[in-house]
Design a protein around this motif. Structure first.
Motif, PDB file in Angstrom:
ATOM      1  N   GLU A 161       0.827  -1.194   0.000  1.00 52.76           N
ATOM      2  CA  GLU A 161       0.000   0.000   0.000  1.00 52.76           C
ATOM      3  C   GLU A 161       0.870   1.256   0.000  1.00 52.76           C
ATOM      4  O   GLU A 161       2.015   1.221   0.433  1.00 52.76           O
ATOM      5  CB  GLU A 161      -0.949   0.007   1.199  1.00 52.76           C
ATOM      6  N   THR A 162       0.303   2.341  -0.499  1.00 49.48           N
ATOM      7  CA  THR A 162       0.994   3.626  -0.498  1.00 49.48           C
ATOM      8  C   THR A 162       0.882   4.221   0.892  1.00 49.48           C
ATOM      9  O   THR A 162      -0.220   4.431   1.397  1.00 49.48           O
ATOM     10  CB  THR A 162       0.361   4.576  -1.540  1.00 49.48           C
ATOM     11  N   ASP A 177       8.335   7.612   2.310  1.00 49.62           N
ATOM     12  CA  ASP A 177       7.067   7.412   1.623  1.00 49.62           C
ATOM     13  C   ASP A 177       7.285   6.506   0.419  1.00 49.62           C
ATOM     14  O   ASP A 177       8.111   6.811  -0.452  1.00 49.62           O
ATOM     15  CB  ASP A 177       6.493   8.752   1.165  1.00 49.62           C
ATOM     16  N   GLU A 181       5.230   4.032  -2.655  1.00 46.62           N
ATOM     17  CA  GLU A 181       3.973   3.911  -3.372  1.00 46.62           C
ATOM     18  C   GLU A 181       3.734   2.481  -3.847  1.00 46.62           C
ATOM     19  O   GLU A 181       4.644   1.839  -4.374  1.00 46.62           O
ATOM     20  CB  GLU A 181       3.965   4.832  -4.590  1.00 46.62           C
ATOM     21  N   LYS A 182       2.498   2.044  -3.679  1.00 47.20           N
ATOM     22  CA  LYS A 182       2.093   0.726  -4.162  1.00 47.20           C
ATOM     23  C   LYS A 182       2.284   0.668  -5.681  1.00 47.20           C
ATOM     24  O   LYS A 182       2.029   1.632  -6.385  1.00 47.20           O
ATOM     25  CB  LYS A 182       0.629   0.471  -3.821  1.00 47.20           C
ATOM     26  N   LYS A 240       5.019   0.621  -7.330  1.00 49.20           N
ATOM     27  CA  LYS A 240       6.338   1.093  -7.745  1.00 49.20           C
ATOM     28  C   LYS A 240       7.388   0.087  -7.312  1.00 49.20           C
ATOM     29  O   LYS A 240       7.197  -0.667  -6.366  1.00 49.20           O
ATOM     30  CB  LYS A 240       6.638   2.462  -7.139  1.00 49.20           C
TER      31      LYS A 240
END
Length: 132
Positions: A65-66, A107, A109-110, A112
């Motif tokens: 998940e992001t 941070d 990202e999903k 990536k």
């Protein structure tokens, strides 16, 4: 007859190459370039014990998940240095951990792809790496 054998061999190598690439790009295979008297790593690269180790291990990580992930690096070294880096898709470091900097937030990202690289320089000891 000899030509068919060669075609089958090339096809087999091609299928194996694609298979290895798919396993690596999804984080199931590790690229290694290291010298060590002893190295014992865990599944998914989250822990290792090593002696006189120089080089690196590299694997792909993908997150579910992001969100902001917290990385923690617990290392016990008797010699040398160990550096953990997370690189983004453009190979730019977005996180670095070592013996003095053991925690960081980043941070991710999903969907990536991120490279997780652990670099060893004449290192002996062990580490545990975790993120959530």
């Amino acid at each position: 007859r000899g030509g068919m054998g060669m075609i089958k061999m090339i096809a087999l190598w091609l299928v194996m190459g694609v298979g290895f690439y798919l396993l690596y790009s999804n984080g199931f295979l590790v690229m290694n370039s290291k010298r060590a008297v002893m190295y014992a790593g865990s599944k998914r690269g989250k822990a290792a014990k090593f002696s006189s180790c120089s080089g690196y291990t590299k694997r792909i990580i993908k997150v579910q998940e992001t969100k902001q992930y917290q990385f923690s690096f617990d290392c016990n070294l008797t010699a040398g240095t160990v550096l953990v880096e997370v690189l983004d898709a453009s190979k730019k470091p977005i996180l670095s951990l070592d013996e003095t900097h053991r925690c960081a937030d980043v941070d991710l990202e999903k969907g990536k792809r991120y490279d997780l690289i652990v670099r060893f320089k004449s290192a002996s000891g062990d580490y545990v790496l975790d993120w959530n």
